[in-house]
Design a protein around this motif. Structure first.
Motif, PDB file in Angstrom:
ATOM      1  N   ALA A 264       0.839  -1.209   0.000  1.00  0.00           N
ATOM      2  CA  ALA A 264       0.000   0.000   0.000  1.00  0.00           C
ATOM      3  C   ALA A 264       0.866   1.248   0.000  1.00  0.00           C
ATOM      4  CB  ALA A 264      -0.916  -0.014   1.217  1.00  0.00           C
ATOM      5  N   GLN A 265       2.002   1.178   0.739  1.00  0.00           N
ATOM      6  CA  GLN A 265       2.909   2.326   0.777  1.00  0.00           C
ATOM      7  C   GLN A 265       3.469   2.624  -0.606  1.00  0.00           C
ATOM      8  OE1 GLN A 265       6.014   2.145   3.650  1.00  0.00           O
ATOM      9  NE2 GLN A 265       4.634   2.125   5.404  1.00  0.00           N
ATOM     10  N   GLU A 266       3.844   1.575  -1.350  1.00  0.00           N
ATOM     11  CA  GLU A 266       4.401   1.785  -2.688  1.00  0.00           C
ATOM     12  C   GLU A 266       3.390   2.485  -3.594  1.00  0.00           C
ATOM     13  OE1 GLU A 266       5.620  -2.085  -3.892  1.00  0.00           O
ATOM     14  OE2 GLU A 266       7.479  -2.054  -2.719  1.00  0.00           O
ATOM     15  N   LYS A 267       2.129   2.048  -3.508  1.00  0.00           N
ATOM     16  CA  LYS A 267       1.079   2.687  -4.309  1.00  0.00           C
ATOM     17  C   LYS A 267       0.889   4.139  -3.874  1.00  0.00           C
ATOM     18  CE  LYS A 267      -1.530  -1.537  -5.303  1.00  0.00           C
ATOM     19  NZ  LYS A 267      -2.793  -2.278  -5.072  1.00  0.00           N
ATOM     20  N   THR A 268       0.931   4.349  -2.531  1.00  0.00           N
ATOM     21  CA  THR A 268       0.747   5.708  -2.009  1.00  0.00           C
ATOM     22  C   THR A 268       1.868   6.619  -2.473  1.00  0.00           C
ATOM     23  OG1 THR A 268      -0.332   4.793  -0.054  1.00  0.00           O
ATOM     24  CG2 THR A 268       0.444   7.050   0.107  1.00  0.00           C
ATOM     25  N   VAL A 269       3.114   6.137  -2.447  1.00  0.00           N
ATOM     26  CA  VAL A 269       4.250   6.942  -2.888  1.00  0.00           C
ATOM     27  C   VAL A 269       4.084   7.351  -4.346  1.00  0.00           C
ATOM     28  CG1 VAL A 269       6.727   6.878  -3.408  1.00  0.00           C
ATOM     29  CG2 VAL A 269       5.905   6.035  -1.209  1.00  0.00           C
ATOM     30  N   GLU A 270       3.692   6.402  -5.196  1.00  0.00           N
ATOM     31  CA  GLU A 270       3.491   6.727  -6.622  1.00  0.00           C
ATOM     32  C   GLU A 270       2.406   7.770  -6.802  1.00  0.00           C
ATOM     33  OE1 GLU A 270       5.501   5.842  -9.078  1.00  0.00           O
ATOM     34  OE2 GLU A 270       6.632   4.942  -7.436  1.00  0.00           O
ATOM     35  N   ASN A 271       1.318   7.628  -6.062  1.00  0.00           N
ATOM     36  CA  ASN A 271       0.224   8.611  -6.139  1.00  0.00           C
ATOM     37  C   ASN A 271       0.684   9.984  -5.664  1.00  0.00           C
ATOM     38  OD1 ASN A 271      -1.580   6.707  -7.116  1.00  0.00           O
ATOM     39  ND2 ASN A 271      -2.358   6.163  -5.088  1.00  0.00           N
TER      40      ASN A 271
ATOM     41  N   HIS B 235      11.564   6.470   4.055  1.00  0.00           N
ATOM     42  CA  HIS B 235      12.760   6.599   4.891  1.00  0.00           C
ATOM     43  C   HIS B 235      13.374   5.262   5.314  1.00  0.00           C
ATOM     44  CE1 HIS B 235      10.025   5.862   8.258  1.00  0.00           C
ATOM     45  NE2 HIS B 235      11.082   5.660   9.012  1.00  0.00           N
ATOM     46  N   ARG B 236      12.572   4.204   5.456  1.00  0.00           N
ATOM     47  CA  ARG B 236      13.141   2.916   5.883  1.00  0.00           C
ATOM     48  C   ARG B 236      13.531   2.036   4.691  1.00  0.00           C
ATOM     49  NH1 ARG B 236       9.816   0.974  11.313  1.00  0.00           N
ATOM     50  NH2 ARG B 236       9.999   2.949  12.404  1.00  0.00           N
ATOM     51  N   LYS B 237      12.889   2.262   3.574  1.00  0.00           N
ATOM     52  CA  LYS B 237      13.146   1.421   2.401  1.00  0.00           C
ATOM     53  C   LYS B 237      14.251   1.994   1.521  1.00  0.00           C
ATOM     54  CE  LYS B 237      10.892  -0.383  -1.731  1.00  0.00           C
ATOM     55  NZ  LYS B 237       9.713  -0.305  -2.599  1.00  0.00           N
ATOM     56  N   ASP B 238      14.242   3.313   1.349  1.00  0.00           N
ATOM     57  CA  ASP B 238      15.189   3.971   0.448  1.00  0.00           C
ATOM     58  C   ASP B 238      15.576   5.307   1.067  1.00  0.00           C
ATOM     59  OD1 ASP B 238      16.635   5.064  -1.601  1.00  0.00           O
ATOM     60  OD2 ASP B 238      15.039   4.983  -3.106  1.00  0.00           O
ATOM     61  N   SER B 239      16.477   5.250   2.048  1.00  0.00           N
ATOM     62  CA  SER B 239      16.812   6.451   2.818  1.00  0.00           C
ATOM     63  C   SER B 239      17.460   7.531   1.958  1.00  0.00           C
ATOM     64  CB  SER B 239      17.728   6.097   3.983  1.00  0.00           C
ATOM     65  OG  SER B 239      18.923   5.496   3.523  1.00  0.00           O
ATOM     66  N   ALA B 240      18.223   7.138   0.924  1.00  0.00           N
ATOM     67  CA  ALA B 240      18.879   8.134   0.061  1.00  0.00           C
ATOM     68  C   ALA B 240      17.841   8.990  -0.656  1.00  0.00           C
ATOM     69  CB  ALA B 240      19.781   7.432  -0.948  1.00  0.00           C
ATOM     70  N   SER B 241      16.841   8.331  -1.257  1.00  0.00           N
ATOM     71  CA  SER B 241      15.769   9.078  -1.930  1.00  0.00           C
ATOM     72  C   SER B 241      14.961   9.882  -0.927  1.00  0.00           C
ATOM     73  CB  SER B 241      14.838   8.118  -2.679  1.00  0.00           C
ATOM     74  OG  SER B 241      15.527   7.458  -3.710  1.00  0.00           O
TER      75      SER B 241
ATOM     76  N   ILE C 107      10.812  14.197  10.905  1.00  0.00           N
ATOM     77  CA  ILE C 107      11.081  12.967  10.152  1.00  0.00           C
ATOM     78  C   ILE C 107      12.566  12.619  10.238  1.00  0.00           C
ATOM     79  CG2 ILE C 107      11.052  11.878   7.868  1.00  0.00           C
ATOM     80  CD1 ILE C 107       8.657  13.710   7.192  1.00  0.00           C
ATOM     81  N   LYS C 108      13.412  13.636  10.102  1.00  0.00           N
ATOM     82  CA  LYS C 108      14.856  13.414  10.155  1.00  0.00           C
ATOM     83  C   LYS C 108      15.269  12.870  11.529  1.00  0.00           C
ATOM     84  CE  LYS C 108      17.432  16.376   7.971  1.00  0.00           C
ATOM     85  NZ  LYS C 108      18.218  17.578   7.598  1.00  0.00           N
ATOM     86  N   ALA C 109      14.766  13.495  12.599  1.00  0.00           N
ATOM     87  CA  ALA C 109      15.097  13.043  13.949  1.00  0.00           C
ATOM     88  C   ALA C 109      14.607  11.618  14.180  1.00  0.00           C
ATOM     89  CB  ALA C 109      14.490  13.986  14.993  1.00  0.00           C
ATOM     90  N   GLY C 110      13.392  11.332  13.740  1.00  0.00           N
ATOM     91  CA  GLY C 110      12.825  10.001  13.910  1.00  0.00           C
ATOM     92  C   GLY C 110      13.624   8.937  13.180  1.00  0.00           C
ATOM     93  N   TYR C 111      14.099   9.280  11.986  1.00  0.00           N
ATOM     94  CA  TYR C 111      14.915   8.336  11.211  1.00  0.00           C
ATOM     95  C   TYR C 111      16.200   8.004  11.958  1.00  0.00           C
ATOM     96  CZ  TYR C 111      18.265   6.686   7.745  1.00  0.00           C
ATOM     97  OH  TYR C 111      19.229   5.964   7.096  1.00  0.00           O
ATOM     98  N   PHE C 112      16.880   9.045  12.477  1.00  0.00           N
ATOM     99  CA  PHE C 112      18.154   8.819  13.171  1.00  0.00           C
ATOM    100  C   PHE C 112      17.952   8.072  14.494  1.00  0.00           C
ATOM    101  CE2 PHE C 112      19.757  12.531  10.573  1.00  0.00           C
ATOM    102  CZ  PHE C 112      20.629  11.761   9.820  1.00  0.00           C
ATOM    103  N   ILE C 113      16.839   8.326  15.176  1.00  0.00           N
ATOM    104  CA  ILE C 113      16.542   7.574  16.403  1.00  0.00           C
ATOM    105  C   ILE C 113      16.347   6.102  16.059  1.00  0.00           C
ATOM    106  CG2 ILE C 113      14.834   7.203  18.233  1.00  0.00           C
ATOM    107  CD1 ILE C 113      14.370  10.289  18.167  1.00  0.00           C
ATOM    108  N   PHE C 114      15.600   5.841  14.982  1.00  0.00           N
ATOM    109  CA  PHE C 114      15.349   4.467  14.537  1.00  0.00           C
ATOM    110  C   PHE C 114      16.663   3.741  14.225  1.00  0.00           C
ATOM    111  CE2 PHE C 114      14.558   1.517  10.950  1.00  0.00           C
ATOM    112  CZ  PHE C 114      13.725   0.610  11.598  1.00  0.00           C
ATOM    113  N   LYS C 115      17.633   4.499  13.693  1.00  0.00           N
ATOM    114  CA  LYS C 115      18.932   3.929  13.334  1.00  0.00           C
ATOM    115  C   LYS C 115      19.927   3.952  14.499  1.00  0.00           C
ATOM    116  CE  LYS C 115      18.472   2.797   8.953  1.00  0.00           C
ATOM    117  NZ  LYS C 115      18.745   1.434   8.475  1.00  0.00           N
ATOM    118  N   ASN C 116      19.446   4.347  15.696  1.00  0.00           N
ATOM    119  CA  ASN C 116      20.314   4.434  16.877  1.00  0.00           C
ATOM    120  C   ASN C 116      21.460   5.429  16.680  1.00  0.00           C
ATOM    121  OD1 ASN C 116      18.921   2.642  18.537  1.00  0.00           O
ATOM    122  ND2 ASN C 116      19.948   0.880  17.649  1.00  0.00           N
TER     123      ASN C 116
END
Length: 467
Positions: free
Chosen positions: A38-45, A71-77, A104-113
């Motif tokens: 569902a996320q992939e479809k949402t991203v395309e939309n 952010h979890r699947k393709d962090s570079a993009s 979003i940036k803070a949450g990503y870095f927290i997730f990555k420790n």
């Protein structure tokens, strides 16, 4: 037999006297959670909508949402969209866009420790929110500070920030914010070894979750309560909460939490020398982790399987599992915890009476521990068992040297524990004092509400008299 295993959860730290367990730090997000498909479809939309966006603010909002979903699947993009949203927001003085990008940036870095870059983003958010006096958003930032600082072992600083968040959430009677804050407080107190305080905060969080009907994170909460009950040696209750976590996470299709709970339940079983059941749980956890390619979880399982067989004096099988754990750690270029994997393999070879092979692994363990500045505990284990090995080999001078090194560090650890015990008593006193203050505040709020009600009745009476 006490040379084996791993300790913590959110970090790859191996300790030789404990099976590694997991504490789950739940990173909260403000967007909805959807399935991968569902996320992939949402991203395309959203990308299509982005090409049709007419205003800068509409474009920024779409970029932030795409970044969150990626952010979890393709962090570079994700960071390309995030950085563009942030820059455009700054140019257009669009505060909401800036804050969303930073969150979003803070949450990503927290997730990555990765606590330090998360703290940088949160500091900028805090500055904006102090300026515009948005206290509720500021409370959420303080809560995230607590999460970020926990990932870099600054537990006392984390608790200070979480106390600030709690104070604001209480003032606004924001139970959702309190629920998340109490959970994170529990995890930080646990890291400091204050397990009774930790479990009390986790139960507070659970109570609010159940009251508000919050299902997200419920399995995580059960798991963390089980972990602290285990630390308090209440094994029967620990298993009950682990079983609750496993059942709920399996029902929700949450393979990560399900696997983590299996690891922790295995820990309880192993501590009671039920190695067969412990092995079954760990093998099931590997299967669950491999579905989602959670390599750190798989590594933990192999390490703990190795520990089981070393304890059971089935040394070769233990060594085989430990080498699998080492292979994963090397593939991920993660040297934290590696010294004690190497050390435990050496222990296995010592059990097989292959002393020259054991020496090679012990020497490599000491080298890696030195190169990567391992903690005091790691060195005490390395020195203690190196002394035993050298004594067995008839190398008495070397054995004496390593025994002396061990005793020096061990005495330092005992001294540190004494200081910690004093600080724990102080923390318990301050926590009780704070809870009393909260209780008094609650009573004051009740009295104010009663006064308001009374005033309304008086107003109604006056209206009746006028009529």
């Amino acid at each position: 037999m006490n040379s084996i295993l791993q300790r913590k959860c959110t970090k790859q730290v191996f300790l030789a006297t404990k099976i590694k367990t997991f504490v789950v730090l739940l990173v909260m997000w403000f967007f909805g959670v959807t399935s991968l498909c569902a996320q992939e479809k949402t991203v395309e939309n959203l990308k299509i909508a982005l090409t049709k966006s007419k205003t800068p603010t509409e474009k920024i909002d779409l970029q932030n949402e795409i970044a969150f979903l990626l952010h979890r699947k393709d962090s570079a993009s994700a960071f390309q969209y995030l950085n563009e949203a942030y820059k455009t927001s700054k140019r257009n003085n669009y505060e909401k866009g800036v804050l969303t990008s930073l969150k979003i940036k803070a949450g990503y870095f927290i997730f990555k420790n990765k606590g330090n870059p998360a703290i940088v983003a949160l500091e900028e958010s805090k500055k904006i929110l102090l300026n515009n006096k948005d206290e509720l958003q500021l409370a959420d930032v303080y809560r995230e500070f607590g999460q970020a600082k926990s990932t870099i072992s600054k537990y006392k600083e984390a608790i200070e920030d979480l106390n600030r968040a709690e104070k604001i959430f209480i003032a606004y009677q924001n139970e959702s914010g309190l629920e998340k804050t109490y959970e994170t407080l529990g995890l930080n107190y646990a890291e400091l070894g204050n397990y009774e305080i930790a479990v009390s905060f986790l139960f507070k969080s659970l109570t609010i979750k159940e009251k508000l009907g919050i299902k997200k994170g419920l399995a995580t909460n059960y798991n963390n309560i089980g972990r602290q009950l285990y630390n308090l040696k209440n094994f029967e209750e620990a298993v009950k909460y682990y079983d609750k976590s496993a059942a709920f996470s399996k029902e929700m299709g949450d393979d990560r939490t399900y696997g983590i709970t299996l690891v922790n339940t295995a820990n309880v079983l192993i501590s009671q020398k039920n190695y067969l059941e412990g092995e079954k749980r760990l093998l099931a956890a590997i299967e669950s982790f491999e579905k989602i390619k959670f390599q750190r979880g798989v590594q933990t399982c192999y390490n703990n399987l190795g520990a089981i067989f070393l304890r059971d004096e089935k040394y070769q099988k233990g060594i085989d599992y430990l080498k699998k754990a080492l292979s994963i750690a090397n593939q991920n270029q993660n040297k934290q915890g590696v010294p004690l994997i190497l050390h435990n393999i050496g222990y296995g070879y010592r059990g097989l009476e292959n002393y020259e092979e054991a020496l090679k692994w012990y020497e490599e363990a000491e080298k890696i521990a030195t190169d990567f500045s391992a903690d005091t505990y790691t060195f005490t284990e390395i020195y203690k068992y190196r002394a035993v090995l050298d004594s067995t080999r008839g190398k008495f001078e070397s054995a004496y040297l390593y025994k002396s090194k061990y005793q020096k560090l061990y005495e330092k650890m005992l001294n540190d524990k004494s200081i910690t015990a004093v600080n724990d008593l102080k923390t318990k006193y301050e926590t009780q004092k704070k809870e009393n203050e909260i209780l008094n505040l609650s009573k004051q709020n009740t009295q104010k509400n009663l006064l308001i009600v009374a005033q309304k009745f008086e107003l109604s009476d006056s209206k009746l008299k006028t009529a």
